[in-house]
Design an enzyme around this catalytic site. Structure first.
Site, PDB file in Angstrom:
ATOM      1  N   CYS A 127      55.025  48.834   3.170  1.00 36.26           N
ATOM      2  CA  CYS A 127      55.220  47.885   1.918  1.00 36.26           C
ATOM      3  C   CYS A 127      55.767  46.202   2.215  1.00 36.26           C
ATOM      4  O   CYS A 127      55.670  45.658   3.807  1.00 36.26           O
ATOM      5  CB  CYS A 127      56.815  48.282   1.371  1.00 36.26           C
ATOM      6  SG  CYS A 127      58.075  47.806   2.787  1.00 36.26           S
ATOM      7  N   GLU A 148      59.542  51.416   8.626  1.00 33.31           N
ATOM      8  CA  GLU A 148      59.457  50.606   9.984  1.00 33.31           C
ATOM      9  C   GLU A 148      60.322  50.023  10.478  1.00 33.31           C
ATOM     10  O   GLU A 148      61.173  49.428  11.573  1.00 33.31           O
ATOM     11  CB  GLU A 148      58.812  49.645   9.037  1.00 33.31           C
ATOM     12  CG  GLU A 148      57.337  49.866   9.219  1.00 33.31           C
ATOM     13  CD  GLU A 148      57.511  50.401   7.348  1.00 33.31           C
ATOM     14  OE1 GLU A 148      58.082  50.829   7.166  1.00 33.31           O
ATOM     15  OE2 GLU A 148      56.000  50.758   7.661  1.00 33.31           O
ATOM     16  N   CYS A 177      58.461  45.047   5.119  1.00 27.50           N
ATOM     17  CA  CYS A 177      58.021  46.198   6.186  1.00 27.50           C
ATOM     18  C   CYS A 177      57.477  44.851   7.062  1.00 27.50           C
ATOM     19  O   CYS A 177      57.037  44.952   8.143  1.00 27.50           O
ATOM     20  CB  CYS A 177      58.402  46.935   5.953  1.00 27.50           C
ATOM     21  SG  CYS A 177      59.117  48.382   6.017  1.00 27.50           S
ATOM     22  N   ASN A 197      60.958  57.200   7.282  1.00 30.63           N
ATOM     23  CA  ASN A 197      62.011  56.888   6.360  1.00 30.63           C
ATOM     24  C   ASN A 197      63.027  57.545   6.520  1.00 30.63           C
ATOM     25  O   ASN A 197      63.370  58.888   7.115  1.00 30.63           O
ATOM     26  CB  ASN A 197      61.648  56.566   5.374  1.00 30.63           C
ATOM     27  CG  ASN A 197      60.464  57.960   4.771  1.00 30.63           C
ATOM     28  OD1 ASN A 197      60.329  58.526   5.423  1.00 30.63           O
ATOM     29  ND2 ASN A 197      60.189  57.440   3.387  1.00 30.63           N
ATOM     30  N   VAL A 198      64.734  56.705   6.365  1.00 34.13           N
ATOM     31  CA  VAL A 198      65.864  58.084   6.492  1.00 34.13           C
ATOM     32  C   VAL A 198      66.025  57.694   4.624  1.00 34.13           C
ATOM     33  O   VAL A 198      66.601  56.076   4.911  1.00 34.13           O
ATOM     34  CB  VAL A 198      67.011  57.241   7.613  1.00 34.13           C
ATOM     35  CG1 VAL A 198      67.841  57.893   7.378  1.00 34.13           C
ATOM     36  CG2 VAL A 198      65.475  57.805   8.700  1.00 34.13           C
ATOM     37  N   GLU A 199      66.794  57.895   3.809  1.00 38.25           N
ATOM     38  CA  GLU A 199      67.181  57.755   2.977  1.00 38.25           C
ATOM     39  C   GLU A 199      68.414  57.856   2.292  1.00 38.25           C
ATOM     40  O   GLU A 199      68.802  58.619   3.776  1.00 38.25           O
ATOM     41  CB  GLU A 199      65.878  58.780   1.436  1.00 38.25           C
ATOM     42  CG  GLU A 199      64.583  57.804   1.182  1.00 38.25           C
ATOM     43  CD  GLU A 199      63.814  58.819   0.434  1.00 38.25           C
ATOM     44  OE1 GLU A 199      64.301  59.800   0.309  1.00 38.25           O
ATOM     45  OE2 GLU A 199      62.925  57.864   0.045  1.00 38.25           O
ATOM     46  N   CYS A 205      63.241  51.977   5.068  1.00 42.52           N
ATOM     47  CA  CYS A 205      61.993  52.488   5.282  1.00 42.52           C
ATOM     48  C   CYS A 205      61.473  52.708   7.035  1.00 42.52           C
ATOM     49  O   CYS A 205      62.320  52.561   7.823  1.00 42.52           O
ATOM     50  CB  CYS A 205      61.247  50.784   5.224  1.00 42.52           C
ATOM     51  SG  CYS A 205      60.752  50.814   3.591  1.00 42.52           S
TER      52      CYS A 205
END
Ligand code: THU
Length: 134
Positions: A93, A62, A96, A49-51, A60
């Site tokens: 989730c 995925e 995803c 994940n890359v926020e 996410c």
């Protein structure tokens, strides 16, 4: 080798997911996630994940995985696993699951806390590409 005609090395796939999780950028949630999947040609693709400071724009794990899949030659996902920051098996989730459906379909096998399950059980009556051609 991660797989032969009958077996898949889920431990190896999970290790790939854990390695990806260690590369996550999750300063806002503090909840790193890593994913890994086997492709029908034997490739492994991974994601983390890359926020983003604009919280809603976070990606996410995925998202990275399907991007890597497409950008490394495409193909179909056959086996998938997801881990949390402790390296424990995590369910993907809802959004995803839809991403995975596009590239793996109902028969994609997911490693879940309840065992190995097909995506058809994790996303029943899925909307997918076939609906658009009817
Ligand atoms: N997250 C994923 O990367 N994949 C999932 O399937 C579940 C949630 C991420 C999104 C967010 O960066 C963090 O986990 C907390 O929700």
């Amino acid at each position: 080798m991660i797989s032969d005609a009958t077996t898949v090395d889920w431990d190896r796939l999970r290790e790939e997911a854990r390695a990806a999780m260690c590369r996550a950028y999750a300063p806002y949630s503090g909840y790193p996630v890593g994913v890994a999947a086997l492709v029908d040609d034997g490739r492994i693709v991974t994601g983390c994940n890359v926020e983003n400071a604009s919280y809603g724009l976070g990606l996410c794990a995925e998202c990275g995985l399907v991007s890597q899949l497409q950008n490394s030659g495409g193909g179909r996902l056959t086996h998938f696993t997801c881990v949390d920051g402790r390296g424990e098996i995590l369910v993907p989730c809802g959004r995803c699951r839809q991403l995975l459906y596009e590239f793996g379909g109902p028969d994609l096998l997911l490693e879940t806390p309840a065992g190995i399950l097909p995506l058809s059980q994790m996303l029943p009556q899925a909307f997918g590409p076939d609906h658009l051609t009817k």
